[in-house]
Design an enzyme around this catalytic site. Structure first.
Site, short mmCIF file in Angstrom:
data_model
loop_
_atom_site.label_atom_id
_atom_site.label_comp_id
_atom_site.label_asym_id
_atom_site.label_seq_id
_atom_site.Cartn_x
_atom_site.Cartn_y
_atom_site.Cartn_z
N ASP A 29 0.94 -1.07 0.07
CA ASP A 29 -0.07 0.09 -0.02
C ASP A 29 0.97 1.15 -0.03
O ASP A 29 2.20 1.26 0.40
CB ASP A 29 -0.83 0.08 1.33
CG ASP A 29 -1.67 1.24 1.48
OD1 ASP A 29 -2.42 1.46 0.50
OD2 ASP A 29 -1.28 2.06 2.37
N THR A 55 1.60 3.75 4.42
CA THR A 55 2.28 2.60 4.72
C THR A 55 3.72 2.83 4.21
O THR A 55 4.74 2.63 4.88
CB THR A 55 1.74 1.38 3.78
OG1 THR A 55 0.37 1.14 4.27
CG2 THR A 55 2.81 0.07 4.07
N ARG A 76 -7.86 13.80 5.44
CA ARG A 76 -7.53 12.45 5.24
C ARG A 76 -8.73 11.31 5.25
O ARG A 76 -8.93 10.47 4.60
CB ARG A 76 -6.17 11.85 5.90
CG ARG A 76 -5.91 10.23 5.92
CD ARG A 76 -5.36 10.08 4.85
NE ARG A 76 -4.61 8.66 4.96
CZ ARG A 76 -4.72 7.91 3.70
NH1 ARG A 76 -4.97 8.20 2.66
NH2 ARG A 76 -4.14 6.58 3.97
N SER A 97 -2.07 0.93 -5.08
CA SER A 97 -2.73 2.03 -4.13
C SER A 97 -4.17 2.60 -4.63
O SER A 97 -4.40 2.54 -5.85
CB SER A 97 -1.79 3.09 -4.13
OG SER A 97 -2.08 4.49 -3.62
N ASN A 98 -4.80 3.17 -4.00
CA ASN A 98 -5.94 3.96 -4.24
C ASN A 98 -5.66 5.25 -4.95
O ASN A 98 -6.52 5.92 -5.55
CB ASN A 98 -6.96 4.25 -3.08
CG ASN A 98 -7.87 3.02 -2.73
OD1 ASN A 98 -7.92 2.15 -3.66
ND2 ASN A 98 -8.53 3.30 -1.40
N LYS A 132 -9.87 0.24 -3.40
CA LYS A 132 -9.88 -0.64 -2.42
C LYS A 132 -10.82 -0.21 -1.43
O LYS A 132 -10.84 1.01 -0.74
CB LYS A 132 -8.26 -0.97 -1.63
CG LYS A 132 -7.18 -1.19 -2.56
CD LYS A 132 -6.14 -1.24 -1.85
CE LYS A 132 -5.33 0.20 -1.78
NZ LYS A 132 -3.98 -0.09 -0.92
N SER A 140 0.21 -3.55 4.51
CA SER A 140 -0.36 -2.21 4.48
C SER A 140 -0.56 -1.85 6.11
O SER A 140 -0.47 -2.69 6.94
CB SER A 140 -1.64 -2.31 3.92
OG SER A 140 -2.48 -1.11 3.95
N ASN A 181 -2.93 0.38 6.81
CA ASN A 181 -4.52 0.86 6.73
C ASN A 181 -5.41 -0.27 7.17
O ASN A 181 -5.52 -1.37 6.47
CB ASN A 181 -4.87 1.58 5.49
CG ASN A 181 -4.23 2.83 5.32
OD1 ASN A 181 -4.21 3.90 6.24
ND2 ASN A 181 -3.38 3.00 4.23
N PHE A 220 -8.85 -0.80 6.70
CA PHE A 220 -9.67 -1.25 5.73
C PHE A 220 -8.81 -2.35 4.72
O PHE A 220 -9.42 -2.94 4.34
CB PHE A 220 -10.38 0.04 5.18
CG PHE A 220 -9.45 0.62 4.17
CD1 PHE A 220 -9.41 0.34 2.87
CD2 PHE A 220 -8.95 1.59 4.47
CE1 PHE A 220 -8.48 0.84 1.76
CE2 PHE A 220 -7.95 2.40 3.51
CZ PHE A 220 -7.91 2.03 2.38
N ASP A 221 -7.76 -1.70 4.57
CA ASP A 221 -6.78 -2.55 3.65
C ASP A 221 -6.32 -3.91 4.15
O ASP A 221 -6.10 -4.68 3.40
CB ASP A 221 -5.68 -1.58 3.41
CG ASP A 221 -5.14 -1.77 1.87
OD1 ASP A 221 -5.83 -2.29 0.97
OD2 ASP A 221 -3.99 -1.17 1.90
C1 LAC Z 1 -3.58 3.86 -0.55
C2 LAC Z 1 -4.27 4.60 0.72
C3 LAC Z 1 -5.62 4.28 0.61
O1 LAC Z 1 -4.13 2.85 -1.30
O2 LAC Z 1 -3.64 4.32 1.62
O3 LAC Z 1 -2.41 4.40 -0.88
#
Ligand code: LAC
Length: 239
Positions: free
Chosen positions: A15, A19, A45, A122-123, A155, A179, A181, A183-184
């Protein structure tokens, strides 16, 4: 640190924001426009992520730059922070100069040198991530830069995760997804990757019902784990 055996990895997928790249740096940029920079950076954010989730669920993609700009509009208005056009541009530009966390460069270099293929998934959009990746000199280390604009979704939509399995031609559990995050972690584990959580801040795991396969406090720790294991396997092979 908790870990399970991870022999037979085909590659590592990272990510980006939070990250590899330190989004905490946005707070410094926000300090130019408000006495409460942490509140603005955090709401910005949070709204950016929320907008990406909402747009994914209702199938109304907008690119990451647009989302980021929309989220800034919301956050600055909600907190009563007036932004001149120049200040607004400077805040948006901060996304293009986010630094790597200090533990990242050496760890990625070591992992790359070991022969593992490395990617970013990544998003973010390619337009916003390429300047970061180039500025941080990561391009030579990366096998792939996989971004949301390719599939026009975010994502934790499995469609975006599937880019990695396709690009690596690997079985999904043979890829380690890394990651910070929450959610990730849930999204990548649900998709089927082997998952490493990077928990630099010592936060609790999000209560979404998915456990990462390993948790580390830095990428240095991840590199130590994987490379020590490789050395061990080579020694066992010889013995
Ligand atoms: C990414 C963010 C959402 O995908 O953390 O890089």
């Amino acid at each position: 640190v908790s870990t399970t055996s991870i022999g037979g990895l085909d590659g590592i997928v990272f990510d980006a924001y939070g990250t590899l790249f330190d989004v905490g740096a946005l707070e410094h940029a926000c300090a130019a426009v408000t006495d409460a920079p942490a509140a603005l950076a955090q709401l910005w954010r949070a709204k950016q992520l929320e907008y990406s989730f909402v747009r994914t669920i209702i199938d109304r993609y907008a690119d990451w730059g647009q989302l980021t700009s929309d989220a800034l509009d919301y956050a600055s208005t909600a907190l009563g922070v007036a932004l001149s056009p120049a200040a607004r541009r400077a805040l948006m530009a901060a996304w293009l100069t986010l630094p790597l966390y200090p533990d990242v460069p050496e760890a990625l270099a070591r992992l790359h040198a070991s022969g593992l293929r490395l990617a970013v998934l990544s998003n973010g959009s390619r337009e916003m991530l390429l300047p970061l990746v180039r500025r941080a000199a990561l391009e030579p280390l990366l096998f792939a830069l996989l971004t949301s604009d390719r599939v026009q979704t975010f994502k934790p939509d499995p469609t975006l995760y599937s880019l990695a399995a396709d690009r690596f031609h690997a079985r999904v559990f043979e890829l380690l997804f890394v990651s910070s995050n929450g959610f990730d972690i849930a999204g990548s584990k649900s998709f089927g990757f082997t998952v490493c959580r990077v928990n630099r801040a010592g936060l609790p795991l999000d209560a979404l019902g998915f456990e990462p396969d390993m948790t580390v406090a830095s990428l240095a720790e991840l590199a130590d784990l994987l490379l020590d294991e490789q050395v061990q396997a080579a020694q066992d092979g010889k013995g």
